[in-house]
Design an enzyme around this catalytic site. Structure first.
Site, PDB file in Angstrom:
ATOM      1  N   TYR A  29     -36.191 -49.090 -10.032  1.00 56.47           N
ATOM      2  CA  TYR A  29     -37.063 -47.970  -9.667  1.00 56.47           C
ATOM      3  C   TYR A  29     -38.268 -48.354  -8.809  1.00 56.47           C
ATOM      4  CZ  TYR A  29     -34.278 -45.642 -13.249  1.00 56.47           C
ATOM      5  OH  TYR A  29     -33.228 -45.125 -13.974  1.00 56.47           O
ATOM      6  N   ASN A  62     -36.668 -34.104 -10.872  1.00 52.05           N
ATOM      7  CA  ASN A  62     -35.992 -35.308 -11.346  1.00 52.05           C
ATOM      8  C   ASN A  62     -36.065 -35.246 -12.865  1.00 52.05           C
ATOM      9  OD1 ASN A  62     -35.000 -37.777 -12.078  1.00 52.05           O
ATOM     10  ND2 ASN A  62     -36.246 -38.967 -10.654  1.00 52.05           N
ATOM     11  N   HIS A 117     -28.258 -35.556 -17.548  1.00 52.21           N
ATOM     12  CA  HIS A 117     -26.903 -35.815 -18.033  1.00 52.21           C
ATOM     13  C   HIS A 117     -26.611 -35.146 -19.370  1.00 52.21           C
ATOM     14  CE1 HIS A 117     -27.450 -38.707 -14.856  1.00 52.21           C
ATOM     15  NE2 HIS A 117     -28.362 -39.358 -15.554  1.00 52.21           N
ATOM     16  N   ASP A 174     -29.783 -23.798 -17.560  1.00 53.63           N
ATOM     17  CA  ASP A 174     -30.051 -22.356 -17.694  1.00 53.63           C
ATOM     18  C   ASP A 174     -31.407 -21.978 -17.112  1.00 53.63           C
ATOM     19  OD1 ASP A 174     -27.605 -21.981 -18.877  1.00 53.63           O
ATOM     20  OD2 ASP A 174     -28.368 -21.735 -20.922  1.00 53.63           O
ATOM     21  N   ILE A 209     -33.982 -41.177  -7.993  1.00 55.33           N
ATOM     22  CA  ILE A 209     -34.463 -42.344  -7.260  1.00 55.33           C
ATOM     23  C   ILE A 209     -33.294 -43.307  -7.020  1.00 55.33           C
ATOM     24  CG2 ILE A 209     -35.994 -44.363  -7.440  1.00 55.33           C
ATOM     25  CD1 ILE A 209     -37.800 -42.485  -9.248  1.00 55.33           C
ATOM     26  N   SER A 210     -32.566 -43.586  -8.101  1.00 60.94           N
ATOM     27  CA  SER A 210     -31.430 -44.508  -8.006  1.00 60.94           C
ATOM     28  C   SER A 210     -30.164 -43.740  -7.624  1.00 60.94           C
ATOM     29  CB  SER A 210     -31.232 -45.216  -9.343  1.00 60.94           C
ATOM     30  OG  SER A 210     -30.899 -44.276 -10.353  1.00 60.94           O
ATOM     31  N   ARG A 225     -23.938 -41.708 -16.143  1.00 56.20           N
ATOM     32  CA  ARG A 225     -24.911 -41.106 -15.221  1.00 56.20           C
ATOM     33  C   ARG A 225     -24.233 -40.295 -14.114  1.00 56.20           C
ATOM     34  NH1 ARG A 225     -29.723 -43.554 -16.746  1.00 56.20           N
ATOM     35  NH2 ARG A 225     -29.358 -45.647 -17.516  1.00 56.20           N
TER      36      ARG A 225
END
Ligand code: DQA
Length: 145
Positions: free
Chosen positions: A25, A74, A80, A87, A101-102, A111
């Site tokens: 990160y 984010n 996940h 909703d 970011i990744s 992921r």
């Protein structure tokens, strides 16, 4: 002219950016990067919210989703797992861009699935902190209409 208000919403563990797994990160804090974003997009009014709590993120999407021009989300690991965030995104008129970011597709299998993507306007994944900058360009296009 009133600036377009965009709310950046960061989820769990993203308060630790700069310290958390820097090989994934990076070593910059989000607050430092936010200063850059505000400098690069003077035409936008960029607000920022972070929480580790799923309900607080739902509350923020509900609030910002009716008053802001857009949300950049984010959701961290809730991406996940969270139907409640899916909703909430669907419940509000503001477009939501999912960012990571990744590159979540190049990491662990768990992921790869997002509960949020289908409810979002678009997705920006894997560009480091610049995922946020690329998402902001959607709200501040370089071309004139
Ligand atoms: C993340 C990716 C998620 O899988 C992870 O749980 C995070 C950060 C990213 O920005 O790369 O907390 O959303």
């Amino acid at each position: 002219m009133k600036k377009k208000r965009i709310v950046i919403v960061n989820g769990p563990n993203l308060n630790l950016l700069g310290k958390r797994e820097p090989e994934i990160y990076g070593s910059m804090t989000f607050e430092q990067y936010l200063e850059d974003l505000r400098r690069w997009f003077p035409q936008l009014d960029i607000a920022f919210f972070q929480s580790n709590a799923e309900g607080a993120l739902v509350d923020k999407i509900q609030e910002a989703g009716f008053e802001a021009a857009g949300i950049i989300l984010n959701a961290g690991a809730y991406t996940h797992t969270s139907l409640a965030l899916h909703d909430a995104i669907k419940a509000v008129p503001a477009p939501v861009i999912e960012v990571h970011i990744s590159n979540v597709h190049a990491r662990e299998e768990f992921r790869r699935h997002s509960f949020l993507s289908a409810a979002c306007r678009g997705i920006v994944v894997g560009f480091g902190f610049d995922s946020y900058r690329l998402a902001l360009h959607y709200f501040a296009p370089l071309t004139t209409e």
